[in-house]
Enzyme design. Structure first.
Site, mmCIF file in Angstrom:
data_model
loop_
_atom_site.group_PDB
_atom_site.id
_atom_site.type_symbol
_atom_site.label_atom_id
_atom_site.label_comp_id
_atom_site.label_asym_id
_atom_site.label_seq_id
_atom_site.Cartn_x
_atom_site.Cartn_y
_atom_site.Cartn_z
ATOM 1 N N LYS A 31 0.850 -1.206 0.000
ATOM 2 C CA LYS A 31 0.000 0.000 0.000
ATOM 3 C C LYS A 31 0.874 1.240 0.000
ATOM 4 O O LYS A 31 1.867 1.294 0.724
ATOM 5 C CB LYS A 31 -0.886 -0.008 1.256
ATOM 6 N N PRO A 53 9.166 -4.728 3.912
ATOM 7 C CA PRO A 53 9.690 -4.334 5.221
ATOM 8 C C PRO A 53 8.562 -3.994 6.192
ATOM 9 O O PRO A 53 7.460 -3.633 5.774
ATOM 10 C CB PRO A 53 10.551 -3.107 4.920
ATOM 11 N N VAL A 54 8.861 -4.139 7.469
ATOM 12 C CA VAL A 54 7.874 -3.950 8.535
ATOM 13 C C VAL A 54 8.059 -2.543 9.122
ATOM 14 O O VAL A 54 9.175 -2.023 9.121
ATOM 15 C CB VAL A 54 8.112 -5.050 9.605
ATOM 16 N N ALA A 55 6.976 -1.939 9.613
ATOM 17 C CA ALA A 55 7.006 -0.562 10.141
ATOM 18 C C ALA A 55 7.622 0.363 9.103
ATOM 19 O O ALA A 55 8.595 1.079 9.359
ATOM 20 C CB ALA A 55 7.783 -0.491 11.458
ATOM 21 N N ALA A 56 7.047 0.326 7.898
ATOM 22 C CA ALA A 56 7.691 0.959 6.749
ATOM 23 C C ALA A 56 6.788 1.908 5.975
ATOM 24 O O ALA A 56 7.199 2.456 4.953
ATOM 25 C CB ALA A 56 8.196 -0.126 5.803
ATOM 26 N N GLY A 109 2.307 -3.124 5.517
ATOM 27 C CA GLY A 109 2.632 -4.543 5.338
ATOM 28 C C GLY A 109 1.672 -5.469 6.065
ATOM 29 O O GLY A 109 1.050 -6.331 5.453
ATOM 30 N N GLY A 110 1.513 -5.251 7.374
ATOM 31 C CA GLY A 110 0.609 -6.101 8.155
ATOM 32 C C GLY A 110 -0.823 -5.937 7.686
ATOM 33 O O GLY A 110 -1.574 -6.920 7.597
ATOM 34 N N ASP A 167 -5.768 0.959 8.018
ATOM 35 C CA ASP A 167 -5.515 0.704 6.592
ATOM 36 C C ASP A 167 -6.138 -0.604 6.097
ATOM 37 O O ASP A 167 -6.125 -0.874 4.892
ATOM 38 C CB ASP A 167 -4.000 0.603 6.336
#
Ligand code: C5P
Length: 272
Positions: free
Chosen positions: A10, A91-94, A98-99, A130
């Site tokens: 996203k 990547p995470v917290a990006a 992602g989650g 999101d």
């Protein structure tokens, strides 16, 4: 036969904050768009729900049962279990959701295998601001905290896009907390292109000017040097995106970025 879903990355082509609510969340207007690449979910019918995670960013995730994927699965009523294999490429917290993208893909898996309950949107919104947008993963406007969706004329479908993450993790609440009450106002324009070009990301100013996260400033400058049509930070960062007229221009930009910053994470695709 397994059901295979891409959890599309996203991006927020524009994000204007309107006000801080009493519960700490922020009302905003955002233009969501999705890259035709991301994590991969492979699902099979099983006796009990099970999640296995692999891929480049597997170590950045929390306990899998705390993972948004597992939460999404447990929130959706079904007659049978589902075994999921998640390949974590994003990547995470990006700032790429992602989650949320993974959770949205779970909703599509369940829709394919069993159908979704009528109140799927409420269930998705409870998982994160999101997540409702990530269920259909099409370009749209998000209002409220991002969960109230409105369709938009998508004249950016197919646009070549490059994502760059300088490999810093940014904690979203920390960025929102820094917001000083000055926002970009209502989004302007009729089509996705008009809104994206005339808008901005209010969180970008916080990350680059207030928090002065140098890697993001460097990523934005490096993308600017590749002469894109538009470049901006996505969500609360640190991922930045750039849009180009042609795949060739995007791929040239990718080569340049990879040469100058081989340590950065990159992804190319086209907007959905
Ligand atoms: O909803 P989600 O869990 O993705 O949001 C993560 C954090 O981002 C929230 O805890 C909140 O601090 C912040 N946020 C916000 N306003 C929004 C969306 C997110 O303040 N509209």
């Amino acid at each position: 036969m397994p059901v295979i879903e891409t959890a599309y990355a996203k991006i927020n082509l524009a994000l204007h904050i309107q006000r801080r609510r009493d519960d700490g969340y922020h009302e905003l207007e955002t233009l969501f768009a999705f890259v035709d690449a991301g994590d991969t979910l492979t699902a099979r019918a099983a006796e009990a729900d099970r999640l296995q995670v692999r891929g480049e960013f597997v170590d950045a995730l929390d306990d899998p049962f705390d993972n948004l994927v597992m939460k999404a699965l447990t929130k959706l009523p079904r007659p049978g279990g589902i075994e999921l294999l998640l390949e974590k490429n994003l990547p995470v917290a990006a700032g790429l959701g992602g989650g949320s993208a993974d959770a949205g893909a779970v909703f599509r898996v369940v829709r394919d295998m069993h159908g979704l309950p009528d109140d799927w949107h409420t269930r998705a919104a409870k998982l994160g601001a999101d997540v409702p947008a990530c269920v259909d993963s099409v370009t749209c406007i998000g209002r409220g905290t991002g969960t109230e969706l409105a369709p938009i004329k998508n004249d950016l479908a197919g646009t070549p896009v490059l994502l760059v993450n300088p490999r810093v993790m940014i904690f979203t609440p920390q960025v929102f907390t820094e917001w000083k009450g000055i926002g970009g106002g209502p989004l302007k324009g009729e089509t996705a292109r008009e809104i994206a070009m005339s808008g901005g990301n209010d969180l970008q100013k916080i990350v680059t000017e207030d928090l002065q996260i140098l890697e993001v400033i460097l990523a934005l400058n490096s993308l600017s040097d590749t002469n894109p049509v538009l470049h901006r930070m996505s969500g609360s960062g640190a991922t930045c995106f750039a849009l180009y007229e042609t795949n060739e221009a995007r791929d040239d930009a990718l080569r340049e970025i990879n040469t100058r910053h081989p340590e950065w994470w990159t992804l190319t695709g086209n907007l959905r």
